[in-house]
Write a protein that holds these residues in place. Structure first.
Motif, PDB file in Angstrom:
ATOM      1  N   GLU A 176       0.801  -1.141   0.050  1.00 55.05           N
ATOM      2  CA  GLU A 176       0.165   0.067  -0.115  1.00 55.05           C
ATOM      3  C   GLU A 176       0.665   1.290  -0.003  1.00 55.05           C
ATOM      4  OE1 GLU A 176      -2.342  -0.012   3.360  1.00 55.05           O
ATOM      5  OE2 GLU A 176      -3.372  -1.921   2.678  1.00 55.05           O
ATOM      6  N   THR A 177       2.072   1.244   0.588  1.00 54.88           N
ATOM      7  CA  THR A 177       2.801   2.409   0.808  1.00 54.88           C
ATOM      8  C   THR A 177       4.080   2.609   0.010  1.00 54.88           C
ATOM      9  OG1 THR A 177       4.121   1.306   2.661  1.00 54.88           O
ATOM     10  CG2 THR A 177       2.171   2.692   3.293  1.00 54.88           C
ATOM     11  N   HIS A 178       4.363   1.499  -0.740  1.00 53.78           N
ATOM     12  CA  HIS A 178       5.675   1.529  -1.463  1.00 53.78           C
ATOM     13  C   HIS A 178       5.217   1.122  -2.949  1.00 53.78           C
ATOM     14  CE1 HIS A 178       7.429   1.347   2.324  1.00 53.78           C
ATOM     15  NE2 HIS A 178       8.236   1.729   1.914  1.00 53.78           N
ATOM     16  N   THR A 179       5.984   1.791  -4.071  1.00 49.69           N
ATOM     17  CA  THR A 179       6.117   1.368  -5.395  1.00 49.69           C
ATOM     18  C   THR A 179       7.139   0.720  -5.592  1.00 49.69           C
ATOM     19  OG1 THR A 179       4.746   3.497  -5.802  1.00 49.69           O
ATOM     20  CG2 THR A 179       5.828   2.168  -7.785  1.00 49.69           C
ATOM     21  N   PHE A 180       7.165  -0.653  -6.180  1.00 50.88           N
ATOM     22  CA  PHE A 180       8.296  -1.377  -6.439  1.00 50.88           C
ATOM     23  C   PHE A 180       8.707  -1.586  -7.868  1.00 50.88           C
ATOM     24  CE2 PHE A 180       6.383  -2.994  -2.502  1.00 50.88           C
ATOM     25  CZ  PHE A 180       7.499  -2.807  -1.630  1.00 50.88           C
ATOM     26  N   PRO A 181       9.909  -1.729  -8.237  1.00 53.14           N
ATOM     27  CA  PRO A 181      11.201  -1.806  -7.273  1.00 53.14           C
ATOM     28  C   PRO A 181      11.450  -0.422  -6.712  1.00 53.14           C
ATOM     29  CG  PRO A 181      11.661  -1.577  -9.699  1.00 53.14           C
ATOM     30  CD  PRO A 181      10.167  -1.646  -9.777  1.00 53.14           C
ATOM     31  N   THR A 182      12.159  -0.428  -5.520  1.00 53.71           N
ATOM     32  CA  THR A 182      12.455   0.698  -4.910  1.00 53.71           C
ATOM     33  C   THR A 182      13.600   0.603  -3.914  1.00 53.71           C
ATOM     34  OG1 THR A 182      11.925   2.608  -3.518  1.00 53.71           O
ATOM     35  CG2 THR A 182      10.946   0.396  -2.988  1.00 53.71           C
ATOM     36  N   ASP A 183      14.438   1.480  -3.485  1.00 51.25           N
ATOM     37  CA  ASP A 183      15.462   1.325  -2.389  1.00 51.25           C
ATOM     38  C   ASP A 183      14.713   1.433  -1.094  1.00 51.25           C
ATOM     39  OD1 ASP A 183      17.307   1.167  -4.274  1.00 51.25           O
ATOM     40  OD2 ASP A 183      17.966   3.335  -3.919  1.00 51.25           O
ATOM     41  N   TYR A 184      15.077   0.542  -0.143  1.00 50.41           N
ATOM     42  CA  TYR A 184      14.148   0.463   1.077  1.00 50.41           C
ATOM     43  C   TYR A 184      15.599   0.761   2.125  1.00 50.41           C
ATOM     44  CZ  TYR A 184      11.045  -1.081   4.883  1.00 50.41           C
ATOM     45  OH  TYR A 184      10.277  -1.276   5.843  1.00 50.41           O
ATOM     46  N   ILE A 185      15.188   1.274   3.354  1.00 51.23           N
ATOM     47  CA  ILE A 185      16.022   1.629   4.259  1.00 51.23           C
ATOM     48  C   ILE A 185      15.593   0.613   5.489  1.00 51.23           C
ATOM     49  CG2 ILE A 185      16.998   3.192   5.886  1.00 51.23           C
ATOM     50  CD1 ILE A 185      16.444   5.248   3.781  1.00 51.23           C
ATOM     51  N   PHE A 186      16.453  -0.305   5.885  1.00 48.82           N
ATOM     52  CA  PHE A 186      16.461  -0.937   7.232  1.00 48.82           C
ATOM     53  C   PHE A 186      17.227  -0.433   8.212  1.00 48.82           C
ATOM     54  CE2 PHE A 186      15.952  -4.043   3.313  1.00 48.82           C
ATOM     55  CZ  PHE A 186      14.848  -4.680   3.939  1.00 48.82           C
ATOM     56  N   LYS A 187      16.799  -0.491   9.301  1.00 46.42           N
ATOM     57  CA  LYS A 187      17.428   0.274  10.672  1.00 46.42           C
ATOM     58  C   LYS A 187      17.437  -0.906  11.600  1.00 46.42           C
ATOM     59  CE  LYS A 187      16.700   5.141   9.564  1.00 46.42           C
ATOM     60  NZ  LYS A 187      17.977   5.754   9.927  1.00 46.42           N
ATOM     61  N   TYR A 188      18.532  -0.933  12.279  1.00 43.18           N
ATOM     62  CA  TYR A 188      18.640  -2.074  13.256  1.00 43.18           C
ATOM     63  C   TYR A 188      19.484  -1.612  14.561  1.00 43.18           C
ATOM     64  CZ  TYR A 188      17.516  -5.418   9.390  1.00 43.18           C
ATOM     65  OH  TYR A 188      17.072  -6.037   8.239  1.00 43.18           O
ATOM     66  N   ASP A 230       8.006  -8.905  -0.972  1.00 48.80           N
ATOM     67  CA  ASP A 230       8.668 -10.292  -0.395  1.00 48.80           C
ATOM     68  C   ASP A 230      10.192 -10.073  -0.216  1.00 48.80           C
ATOM     69  OD1 ASP A 230       6.260 -11.898  -0.432  1.00 48.80           O
ATOM     70  OD2 ASP A 230       6.431 -12.089  -2.713  1.00 48.80           O
ATOM     71  N   ASP A 231      10.948  -9.257  -0.982  1.00 44.89           N
ATOM     72  CA  ASP A 231      12.323  -8.848  -0.807  1.00 44.89           C
ATOM     73  C   ASP A 231      12.548  -8.557   0.646  1.00 44.89           C
ATOM     74  OD1 ASP A 231      13.041 -10.280  -3.204  1.00 44.89           O
ATOM     75  OD2 ASP A 231      13.331  -8.127  -3.982  1.00 44.89           O
ATOM     76  N   ILE A 232      11.573  -7.617   1.150  1.00 46.38           N
ATOM     77  CA  ILE A 232      11.917  -6.827   2.395  1.00 46.38           C
ATOM     78  C   ILE A 232      11.639  -7.784   3.365  1.00 46.38           C
ATOM     79  CG2 ILE A 232      10.876  -5.092   3.771  1.00 46.38           C
ATOM     80  CD1 ILE A 232      10.296  -3.502   1.240  1.00 46.38           C
ATOM     81  N   ILE A 233      10.527  -8.641   3.423  1.00 45.85           N
ATOM     82  CA  ILE A 233      10.229  -9.698   4.500  1.00 45.85           C
ATOM     83  C   ILE A 233      11.456 -10.843   4.544  1.00 45.85           C
ATOM     84  CG2 ILE A 233       8.503 -11.531   4.978  1.00 45.85           C
ATOM     85  CD1 ILE A 233       6.458  -9.478   3.977  1.00 45.85           C
ATOM     86  N   ILE A 234      11.740 -11.148   3.469  1.00 48.74           N
ATOM     87  CA  ILE A 234      13.097 -12.131   3.371  1.00 48.74           C
ATOM     88  C   ILE A 234      14.116 -11.507   4.307  1.00 48.74           C
ATOM     89  CG2 ILE A 234      14.871 -13.476   1.920  1.00 48.74           C
ATOM     90  CD1 ILE A 234      12.672 -13.546  -0.174  1.00 48.74           C
ATOM     91  N   TYR A 235      14.469 -10.258   4.042  1.00 45.57           N
ATOM     92  CA  TYR A 235      15.533  -9.676   5.036  1.00 45.57           C
ATOM     93  C   TYR A 235      15.208  -9.450   6.304  1.00 45.57           C
ATOM     94  CZ  TYR A 235      17.911  -8.263   0.590  1.00 45.57           C
ATOM     95  OH  TYR A 235      18.750  -8.193  -0.606  1.00 45.57           O
ATOM     96  N   TYR A 236      14.031  -9.154   6.543  1.00 48.68           N
ATOM     97  CA  TYR A 236      13.730  -9.042   7.961  1.00 48.68           C
ATOM     98  C   TYR A 236      13.687 -10.270   8.668  1.00 48.68           C
ATOM     99  CZ  TYR A 236      12.291  -3.870   8.166  1.00 48.68           C
ATOM    100  OH  TYR A 236      12.623  -2.559   8.571  1.00 48.68           O
ATOM    101  N   ARG A 237      13.153 -11.402   8.042  1.00 46.59           N
ATOM    102  CA  ARG A 237      13.079 -12.729   8.696  1.00 46.59           C
ATOM    103  C   ARG A 237      14.352 -13.328   8.986  1.00 46.59           C
ATOM    104  NH1 ARG A 237       7.576 -15.599   7.358  1.00 46.59           N
ATOM    105  NH2 ARG A 237       8.025 -16.683   9.497  1.00 46.59           N
ATOM    106  N   GLN A 238      15.516 -12.921   8.055  1.00 46.96           N
ATOM    107  CA  GLN A 238      16.901 -13.514   8.127  1.00 46.96           C
ATOM    108  C   GLN A 238      17.354 -12.703   9.414  1.00 46.96           C
ATOM    109  OE1 GLN A 238      19.074 -13.109   4.477  1.00 46.96           O
ATOM    110  NE2 GLN A 238      17.665 -14.664   3.581  1.00 46.96           N
ATOM    111  N   ALA A 239      16.967 -11.192   9.578  1.00 49.33           N
ATOM    112  CA  ALA A 239      17.699 -10.501  10.590  1.00 49.33           C
ATOM    113  C   ALA A 239      17.055 -10.840  11.860  1.00 49.33           C
ATOM    114  CB  ALA A 239      17.415  -9.220  10.122  1.00 49.33           C
TER     115      ALA A 239
END
Length: 105
Positions: A29-41, A87-96
């Motif tokens: 709903e909030t992003h148009t893909f493909p895009t750059d996504y910022i992860f913060k940990y 799905d790419d974003i969720i894969i990164y989050y699940r791995q982290a």
């Protein structure tokens, strides 16, 4: 008639899966893909933990920056990565999420 799958209140995996399904919908709903996504940990300031987080994003062609906390106990890590879809974003989050002590923002 389709058989219903029972969900138990103490089924942690089901709760986690529900979270990621809802999160995927919000991302769409909030992003148009493909895009750059910022992860913060935020992770404990241990080289092995930081290296494990970096290894998740090794092949991503992303940029990684980090900063130690004032007392040196924690490190904040910001990673900007090109993604094709939610799905790419969720894969990164699940791995982290498998990294002990990590806080995902």
């Amino acid at each position: 008639m389709k058989e219903r799958i029972g969900v138990f209140d103490n089924d942690k995996d089901q709760t986690v899966n529900d979270f990621y399904l809802n999160f995927k919908d919000k991302l769409k709903e909030t992003h148009t893909f493909p895009t750059d996504y910022i992860f913060k940990y935020i992770v404990p300031a241990e080289q092995s933990i930081i290296a494990r987080l970096h290894s998740i994003f090794d092949q991503s062609n992303g940029s990684i920056s980090s900063r130690d906390s004032k007392n040196g106990k924690y490190t904040s890590v910001t990673i900007k990565v090109p993604v094709n879809d939610a799905d790419d974003i969720i894969i990164y989050y699940r791995q982290a999420a498998a990294i002990e002590g990590i806080v995902m923002l």
